[in-house]
Enzyme design. Sequence first.
Site, PDB file in Angstrom:
ATOM      1  N   GLY A  56      16.658  30.117  14.059  1.00 44.21           N
ATOM      2  CA  GLY A  56      16.500  31.499  14.496  1.00 44.21           C
ATOM      3  C   GLY A  56      17.811  32.191  14.796  1.00 44.21           C
ATOM      4  O   GLY A  56      17.870  33.416  14.905  1.00 44.21           O
ATOM      5  N   ASN A  57      18.884  31.426  14.914  1.00 44.61           N
ATOM      6  CA  ASN A  57      20.188  32.023  15.171  1.00 44.61           C
ATOM      7  C   ASN A  57      20.700  32.611  13.858  1.00 44.61           C
ATOM      8  O   ASN A  57      20.711  31.935  12.830  1.00 44.61           O
ATOM      9  CB  ASN A  57      21.158  30.981  15.730  1.00 44.61           C
ATOM     10  CG  ASN A  57      22.398  31.627  16.289  1.00 44.61           C
ATOM     11  OD1 ASN A  57      23.104  32.339  15.588  1.00 44.61           O
ATOM     12  ND2 ASN A  57      22.667  31.372  17.556  1.00 44.61           N
ATOM     13  N   ARG A  58      21.135  33.832  13.892  1.00 41.14           N
ATOM     14  CA  ARG A  58      21.543  34.550  12.672  1.00 41.14           C
ATOM     15  C   ARG A  58      23.040  34.453  12.381  1.00 41.14           C
ATOM     16  O   ARG A  58      23.559  35.161  11.515  1.00 41.14           O
ATOM     17  CB  ARG A  58      21.134  36.021  12.787  1.00 41.14           C
ATOM     18  CG  ARG A  58      19.662  36.232  13.112  1.00 41.14           C
ATOM     19  CD  ARG A  58      18.720  35.605  12.114  1.00 41.14           C
ATOM     20  NE  ARG A  58      18.745  36.392  10.892  1.00 41.14           N
ATOM     21  CZ  ARG A  58      18.184  36.039   9.754  1.00 41.14           C
ATOM     22  NH1 ARG A  58      17.538  34.914   9.659  1.00 41.14           N
ATOM     23  NH2 ARG A  58      18.260  36.813   8.701  1.00 41.14           N
ATOM     24  N   PHE A  59      23.746  33.565  13.073  1.00 42.35           N
ATOM     25  CA  PHE A  59      25.198  33.461  12.919  1.00 42.35           C
ATOM     26  C   PHE A  59      25.630  33.334  11.460  1.00 42.35           C
ATOM     27  O   PHE A  59      26.500  34.060  10.990  1.00 42.35           O
ATOM     28  CB  PHE A  59      25.741  32.275  13.730  1.00 42.35           C
ATOM     29  CG  PHE A  59      27.223  32.092  13.592  1.00 42.35           C
ATOM     30  CD1 PHE A  59      28.084  32.834  14.372  1.00 42.35           C
ATOM     31  CD2 PHE A  59      27.756  31.208  12.670  1.00 42.35           C
ATOM     32  CE1 PHE A  59      29.469  32.690  14.245  1.00 42.35           C
ATOM     33  CE2 PHE A  59      29.126  31.055  12.534  1.00 42.35           C
ATOM     34  CZ  PHE A  59      29.983  31.800  13.327  1.00 42.35           C
ATOM     35  N   SER A 115      24.514  36.558  18.071  1.00 43.84           N
ATOM     36  CA  SER A 115      23.746  36.168  16.886  1.00 43.84           C
ATOM     37  C   SER A 115      22.471  35.428  17.267  1.00 43.84           C
ATOM     38  O   SER A 115      21.623  35.156  16.423  1.00 43.84           O
ATOM     39  CB  SER A 115      24.601  35.281  15.979  1.00 43.84           C
ATOM     40  OG  SER A 115      24.949  34.069  16.638  1.00 43.84           O
TER      41      SER A 115
END
Length: 164
Positions: free
Chosen positions: A40-43, A140
């Site tokens: 789920g982290n968009r980094f 992010s």
Amino acid sequence: MSPRKTAFGAHAGARTRLLICGSLPGERSLAEQRYYAHPGNRFWHLLGAVLESDLAGMDYALRIERVMAAGIGLWDVVKSAHRAGSLDAAIRDHEPNLLGEFAANLPNLRAIAFNGGTASRIGRRQVSGAHLALVDLPSSSAAYAAMPFAEKRARWLALRDFLA
């Protein structure tokens, strides 16, 4: 008290022009020993937009190689802390990384970008007086949903200025 968690070592070197710092790896990242491992982290999507590359679709080792080849380093501002779960708000009794000393040893460093408010609050104290651009980025993390992805992406694209 919650368990003490320890950050990873930095991915940076003499060619690093931009250092992106998070706060402290979350549970999934710690378990997998990879920066920004939670799906789920968009980094990796945000940084991929900066580099015009599908970082999220690459094997982790290749991601790191690509990022470092572009002059980008990764690290965290917290060396260790007590924290239950993964939220920055739960960080207690933190020991900061020596960001100022580390940055001083990166000869081509032009900027430090902080991924989220906690990273900025802790990191800026470590580099006060440094002659570097300091950039606050929207987090992010999936936990920071107050800003739409498109707006986050637009803010992250400003990092290109430090790579040219």
